[in-house]
Design a protein around this motif. Sequence first.
Motif, short mmCIF file in Angstrom:
data_model
loop_
_atom_site.label_atom_id
_atom_site.label_comp_id
_atom_site.label_asym_id
_atom_site.label_seq_id
_atom_site.Cartn_x
_atom_site.Cartn_y
_atom_site.Cartn_z
N THR A 19 -1.15 11.17 -7.01
CA THR A 19 -1.48 10.56 -5.73
C THR A 19 -0.46 10.97 -4.67
OG1 THR A 19 -2.32 8.66 -6.96
CG2 THR A 19 -1.99 8.37 -4.59
N GLU A 20 -0.93 11.20 -3.46
CA GLU A 20 -0.02 11.52 -2.35
C GLU A 20 1.00 10.40 -2.19
OE1 GLU A 20 -1.93 13.34 1.35
OE2 GLU A 20 -3.66 12.50 0.30
N GLY A 21 2.28 10.79 -2.06
CA GLY A 21 3.34 9.83 -1.82
C GLY A 21 3.88 9.15 -3.07
N VAL A 22 3.33 9.47 -4.24
CA VAL A 22 3.80 8.85 -5.49
C VAL A 22 4.73 9.82 -6.21
CG1 VAL A 22 3.11 8.03 -7.78
CG2 VAL A 22 1.77 7.40 -5.76
N ASP A 23 5.90 9.33 -6.58
CA ASP A 23 6.88 10.14 -7.29
C ASP A 23 7.65 9.24 -8.25
OD1 ASP A 23 8.54 12.17 -8.13
OD2 ASP A 23 9.83 12.13 -6.35
N LEU A 235 -5.18 3.81 -9.05
CA LEU A 235 -4.30 4.83 -8.48
C LEU A 235 -4.76 6.23 -8.89
CD1 LEU A 235 -1.55 5.04 -6.86
CD2 LEU A 235 -0.45 5.30 -9.10
N GLY A 236 -4.76 7.16 -7.94
CA GLY A 236 -5.16 8.52 -8.25
C GLY A 236 -5.35 9.34 -7.00
N GLU A 237 -5.41 10.66 -7.19
CA GLU A 237 -5.55 11.55 -6.03
C GLU A 237 -6.88 11.34 -5.33
OE1 GLU A 237 -5.58 15.68 -7.16
OE2 GLU A 237 -6.64 15.26 -9.03
N LEU A 280 3.17 -2.33 -10.50
CA LEU A 280 2.94 -1.00 -9.94
C LEU A 280 3.13 -1.02 -8.43
CD1 LEU A 280 2.04 1.96 -10.25
CD2 LEU A 280 -0.32 1.17 -9.95
N ASP A 281 2.63 -2.05 -7.76
CA ASP A 281 2.80 -2.14 -6.31
C ASP A 281 4.29 -2.21 -5.95
OD1 ASP A 281 0.07 -2.08 -5.70
OD2 ASP A 281 -0.13 -4.25 -6.00
N GLU A 282 5.05 -2.95 -6.73
CA GLU A 282 6.50 -3.05 -6.46
C GLU A 282 7.18 -1.70 -6.62
OE1 GLU A 282 8.10 -6.02 -9.04
OE2 GLU A 282 6.79 -7.61 -8.26
N VAL A 283 6.82 -0.97 -7.67
CA VAL A 283 7.40 0.36 -7.90
C VAL A 283 7.08 1.30 -6.74
CG1 VAL A 283 7.22 2.43 -9.35
CG2 VAL A 283 7.47 0.17 -10.42
N LEU A 284 5.85 1.17 -6.22
CA LEU A 284 5.41 2.05 -5.13
C LEU A 284 5.77 1.49 -3.75
CD1 LEU A 284 1.83 2.98 -6.44
CD2 LEU A 284 3.95 4.30 -6.65
N ASN A 285 6.42 0.31 -3.73
CA ASN A 285 6.80 -0.35 -2.48
C ASN A 285 5.57 -0.58 -1.59
OD1 ASN A 285 8.65 -1.54 -0.71
ND2 ASN A 285 9.01 0.37 0.40
N LYS A 286 4.50 -1.08 -2.23
CA LYS A 286 3.25 -1.35 -1.53
C LYS A 286 2.96 -2.85 -1.54
CE LYS A 286 -0.47 0.83 -2.39
NZ LYS A 286 -1.61 1.43 -3.15
#
Length: 323
Positions: A19-23, A235-237, A280-286
């Motif tokens: 996904t864009e922006g996910v690392d 989550l996905g591209e 997952l949202d916390e990890v992605l800061n969402k």
Amino acid sequence: MSKERIYLFDTTLRDGAQTEGVDFSVEDKNKIANSLSNIGIDYIEGGWPGANPTDTSFFNHPPSLSSHLVAFGMTKRSGRSCENDPGISSIINAKINHVCIVGKSWDFHVDVALGISKDENLNNIKETASYFIKNNKEFMFDAEHFFDGYKNNKDYALSCIKSAYDNGARWIVLCDTNGGTLPNEIGEIVSEVSNVIPNDHLGIHAHNDTGNAVANSLSAVLAGARQIQGTLNGLGERCGNANLVTIIPTLVLKKTFNSKFETNITKKGLTNLTDCSRLLDEVLNKTSNKHAPYVGASAFAHKGGLHVSAVEKDPKTYEHINP
């Protein structure tokens, strides 16, 4: 009457990572993998060893899980043996016993993307499956673009999955890679494929480009598939993948499914699903989607008027399950 088993395969750490922006960091992967394992997910795809330093490091020191940790990769390259393919070697050397290998099943892709003959593609699938089985790995084959391939050249698409199945594949996963197939088509095609590949070896991998990934996954189960691949929160591209956070409670709580099928998700695992989603949202800061089915903060909220009046008398008037 005994129920048929549905196996759940999470690919958040691999397909979701595109996904864009996910690392994801290695620490992120470990946190998410442990949370998924605690819920009762059967297979957790951790990434692609050898493809990047993070995934390689993750598989060099894999977490201890009750779930099966899976390494992803692709069929061997043309012109090389499996023994001399660096991508295959990285997976063989990873500290795992379960592999999911993607290969082409749409003749258009074989011609255009790979630029090889159709027979050569079949041979690559056959040799790759045989090699992993010989090395005592549970082998799963992701048939990329299967539904487009089936609609374009049914016989060739079936020959691709047969090449994997006949050479030891435990799972044949039918992928709607472009995400354009509709639920009625999924049901029809999976039902036809189940005449060639047994139900308990069939899986579904749906993308959400028409907003139907969850519906497609459930349609596939009703038509014969017994493994569902998806991701946390979808989550996905592009438009995302099938959302396991929606699929899991549907399988467990809805009579259409729980009367016929069972999963490895325990009652405690189901109650932990919201925490897993929000992790997952916390990890992605969402910010978490408060309107998400089942787990969103507003999933069972009512603003006012007729709805609230009825809910005060009996919540069942506007709640499809007991939250």
